[in-house]
Design a protein around this motif. Structure first.
Motif, PDB file in Angstrom:
ATOM      1  N   GLY A  78     -33.691  15.153  23.733  1.00  0.00           N
ATOM      2  CA  GLY A  78     -32.960  13.940  23.370  1.00  0.00           C
ATOM      3  C   GLY A  78     -32.068  13.411  24.465  1.00  0.00           C
ATOM      4  N   GLY A  79     -32.431  13.681  25.711  1.00  0.00           N
ATOM      5  CA  GLY A  79     -31.640  13.196  26.841  1.00  0.00           C
ATOM      6  C   GLY A  79     -31.173  14.339  27.719  1.00  0.00           C
ATOM      7  N   PHE A  80     -30.407  13.981  28.731  1.00  0.00           N
ATOM      8  CA  PHE A  80     -29.895  14.975  29.676  1.00  0.00           C
ATOM      9  C   PHE A  80     -28.555  15.496  29.165  1.00  0.00           C
ATOM     10  N   LYS A  81     -28.622  16.508  28.321  1.00  0.00           N
ATOM     11  CA  LYS A  81     -27.431  17.033  27.652  1.00  0.00           C
ATOM     12  C   LYS A  81     -27.195  18.488  28.049  1.00  0.00           C
ATOM     13  N   ALA A  82     -25.922  18.863  28.199  1.00  0.00           N
ATOM     14  CA  ALA A  82     -25.575  20.248  28.504  1.00  0.00           C
ATOM     15  C   ALA A  82     -26.088  21.166  27.408  1.00  0.00           C
ATOM     16  N   GLN A  83     -26.514  22.357  27.814  1.00  0.00           N
ATOM     17  CA  GLN A  83     -27.101  23.316  26.892  1.00  0.00           C
ATOM     18  C   GLN A  83     -26.209  24.553  26.745  1.00  0.00           C
ATOM     19  N   GLY A  84     -26.425  25.276  25.646  1.00  0.00           N
ATOM     20  CA  GLY A  84     -25.660  26.499  25.420  1.00  0.00           C
ATOM     21  C   GLY A  84     -24.235  26.256  24.955  1.00  0.00           C
ATOM     22  N   VAL A 108     -31.824  39.704  39.546  1.00  0.00           N
ATOM     23  CA  VAL A 108     -32.264  38.788  40.599  1.00  0.00           C
ATOM     24  C   VAL A 108     -31.300  37.606  40.654  1.00  0.00           C
ATOM     25  N   PRO A 109     -31.310  36.833  41.738  1.00  0.00           N
ATOM     26  CA  PRO A 109     -30.335  35.755  41.891  1.00  0.00           C
ATOM     27  C   PRO A 109     -30.450  34.665  40.825  1.00  0.00           C
ATOM     28  N   THR A 110     -29.299  34.183  40.385  1.00  0.00           N
ATOM     29  CA  THR A 110     -29.222  32.979  39.563  1.00  0.00           C
ATOM     30  C   THR A 110     -28.748  31.843  40.456  1.00  0.00           C
ATOM     31  N   ILE A 111     -29.360  30.689  40.284  1.00  0.00           N
ATOM     32  CA  ILE A 111     -28.998  29.501  41.057  1.00  0.00           C
ATOM     33  C   ILE A 111     -28.462  28.464  40.075  1.00  0.00           C
ATOM     34  N   GLY A 112     -27.250  28.041  40.277  1.00  0.00           N
ATOM     35  CA  GLY A 112     -26.623  27.109  39.354  1.00  0.00           C
ATOM     36  C   GLY A 112     -26.684  25.673  39.820  1.00  0.00           C
ATOM     37  N   ILE A 113     -26.831  24.778  38.839  1.00  0.00           N
ATOM     38  CA  ILE A 113     -26.626  23.341  39.067  1.00  0.00           C
ATOM     39  C   ILE A 113     -25.994  22.831  37.777  1.00  0.00           C
ATOM     40  N   GLY A 114     -24.704  22.624  37.826  1.00  0.00           N
ATOM     41  CA  GLY A 114     -23.966  22.318  36.605  1.00  0.00           C
ATOM     42  C   GLY A 114     -23.891  23.531  35.709  1.00  0.00           C
ATOM     43  N   GLY A 120     -27.250  22.659  33.867  1.00  0.00           N
ATOM     44  CA  GLY A 120     -26.527  22.070  32.741  1.00  0.00           C
ATOM     45  C   GLY A 120     -26.232  23.048  31.635  1.00  0.00           C
ATOM     46  N   VAL A 121     -25.776  24.238  32.010  1.00  0.00           N
ATOM     47  CA  VAL A 121     -25.544  25.315  31.046  1.00  0.00           C
ATOM     48  C   VAL A 121     -24.043  25.568  30.913  1.00  0.00           C
ATOM     49  N   ALA A 122     -23.593  25.843  29.700  1.00  0.00           N
ATOM     50  CA  ALA A 122     -22.190  26.177  29.485  1.00  0.00           C
ATOM     51  C   ALA A 122     -21.778  27.287  30.449  1.00  0.00           C
ATOM     52  N   GLU A 123     -20.592  27.170  31.024  1.00  0.00           N
ATOM     53  CA  GLU A 123     -20.166  28.075  32.087  1.00  0.00           C
ATOM     54  C   GLU A 123     -20.221  29.538  31.659  1.00  0.00           C
ATOM     55  N   ALA A 124     -19.748  29.845  30.458  1.00  0.00           N
ATOM     56  CA  ALA A 124     -19.719  31.233  30.004  1.00  0.00           C
ATOM     57  C   ALA A 124     -21.130  31.804  29.861  1.00  0.00           C
ATOM     58  N   VAL A 125     -22.062  30.972  29.448  1.00  0.00           N
ATOM     59  CA  VAL A 125     -23.456  31.415  29.297  1.00  0.00           C
ATOM     60  C   VAL A 125     -24.052  31.724  30.667  1.00  0.00           C
ATOM     61  N   ALA A 126     -23.853  30.834  31.627  1.00  0.00           N
ATOM     62  CA  ALA A 126     -24.365  31.057  32.978  1.00  0.00           C
ATOM     63  C   ALA A 126     -23.757  32.310  33.593  1.00  0.00           C
ATOM     64  N   ARG A 127     -22.488  32.549  33.305  1.00  0.00           N
ATOM     65  CA  ARG A 127     -21.820  33.743  33.831  1.00  0.00           C
ATOM     66  C   ARG A 127     -22.445  35.006  33.248  1.00  0.00           C
ATOM     67  N   ARG A 128     -22.709  34.988  31.936  1.00  0.00           N
ATOM     68  CA  ARG A 128     -23.306  36.162  31.292  1.00  0.00           C
ATOM     69  C   ARG A 128     -24.718  36.414  31.811  1.00  0.00           C
ATOM     70  N   HIS A 135     -36.843  28.061  35.613  1.00  0.00           N
ATOM     71  CA  HIS A 135     -35.798  27.056  35.385  1.00  0.00           C
ATOM     72  C   HIS A 135     -35.532  26.962  33.882  1.00  0.00           C
ATOM     73  N   ILE A 136     -34.310  27.314  33.471  1.00  0.00           N
ATOM     74  CA  ILE A 136     -33.951  27.282  32.050  1.00  0.00           C
ATOM     75  C   ILE A 136     -32.648  26.501  31.853  1.00  0.00           C
ATOM     76  N   GLY A 137     -32.299  26.293  30.593  1.00  0.00           N
ATOM     77  CA  GLY A 137     -31.115  25.493  30.278  1.00  0.00           C
ATOM     78  C   GLY A 137     -31.519  24.044  30.070  1.00  0.00           C
ATOM     79  N   LEU A 138     -30.832  23.145  30.757  1.00  0.00           N
ATOM     80  CA  LEU A 138     -31.220  21.734  30.719  1.00  0.00           C
ATOM     81  C   LEU A 138     -32.467  21.584  31.583  1.00  0.00           C
ATOM     82  N   MET A 139     -33.567  21.183  30.955  1.00  0.00           N
ATOM     83  CA  MET A 139     -34.839  21.069  31.669  1.00  0.00           C
ATOM     84  C   MET A 139     -35.304  19.616  31.628  1.00  0.00           C
TER      85      MET A 139
END
Length: 272
Positions: free
Chosen positions: A154-160, A203-209, A188-196, A142-146
């Protein structure tokens, strides 16, 4: 694997083989009744440490205990027969060392019967992931917003959202892939980052935000059903207002008890 052709629990290798073939569906569960209801429709059930917040009303996921995780995961496993079940390891049960992680992850799998575990953390945990995989424990990274890193982030903030953090997330992904993680959860990862990351991941990527390009999606069930409270994250689509149904049912029950219309004799024993 077609949803309707499945006759037994989806395995981790089967889940991995779904990449590029069909989208992967997941929801969270921590009770037997909810798990049983979603079992025919999802590919894997995540027994998330979000249980601390949505199940116990705590302010964060940080004080979810190992025993609580095992108990909830066992309930989900015992009441399902089709979905792969993945347990979220609690904060403080795997970060100290690969050896600590193995002891606790092995305990969760042995006592609950789950199929795999999920760990939060960047490249610093790649060594632990490799240690676990080599010893028979499948790991979703599990990476990105953890949420377990909420105090550092510093809180639940979008990453990347800028170049440096985007590159860091991609580096985390590559490290976990090299370590042998069977899947990456991107929160909680920027869309372009998750796409890349999805493009480079075998292996599969599982998105949540994250991105529609991810190989699958997961949501916290309480959020999706309108039971998550007043604050609804941007990435959540509410598919039902179960909260309102429950409120109405409770109000009607209370009214009927107070006016004497419930119970009636048909609800009693020893009455013809």
């Amino acid at each position: 694997m077609s949803l309707h052709s499945r006759t037994k629990r989806l395995s981790v290798p089967q889940l991995v083989a779904m990449k590029g073939q069909q989208k992967i569906v997941s929801l969270t569960a921590y009770t037997s009744n909810i798990a049983k209801l979603m079992d025919p429709f999802v590919d894997f059930i995540l027994v998330g440490d979000s249980t601390a917040m949505v199940g116990y009303g705590r302010s964060s996921t940080l004080d979810m205990s190992l025993d609580e995780t095992i108990a909830h995961t066992r309930a989900v496993v015992s009441s399902t027969r089709l979905a792969c079940v993945i347990a979220d390891m609690p904060f403080g049960t795997y970060q100290e060392s690969p050896q600590q992680a193995y002891r606790n992850c092995a305990q969760v799998m042995a006592r609950s019967g789950c199929d795999a575990i999920k760990l939060e953390g960047g490249a610093v945990l790649a060594e632990t992931v490799e240690f676990l995989v080599q010893r028979g424990i499948p790991v979703m990274a599990h990476i990105g917003l953890m949420p377990q890193y909420v105090n550092v982030m510093g809180g639940f903030k979008a990453q990347g959202m800028n170049d440096s953090t985007a590159l860091a997330i991609e580096a985390d992904a590559r490290a976990h892939l090299e370590a042998g993680a069977f899947s990456l959860l991107l929160e909680g990862v920027a869309e372009a980052v998750a796409r890349r990351v999805t493009e480079i991941s075998p292996v599969p990527t599982i998105g949540i935000g994250a991105s529609p390009a991810c190989d699958g999606q997961v949501l916290v069930t309480e959020d999706m059903l309108g039971l998550g409270g007043e604050h609804v994250p941007r990435f959540v689509k509410q598919y039902a207002d179960a909260g309102e149904l429950i409120r109405q049912a409770c109000a009607t029950f209370a009214e009927q008890v107070r006016d004497g219309s419930f119970p009636q004799l048909k609800h009693c024993y020893g009455v013809n």
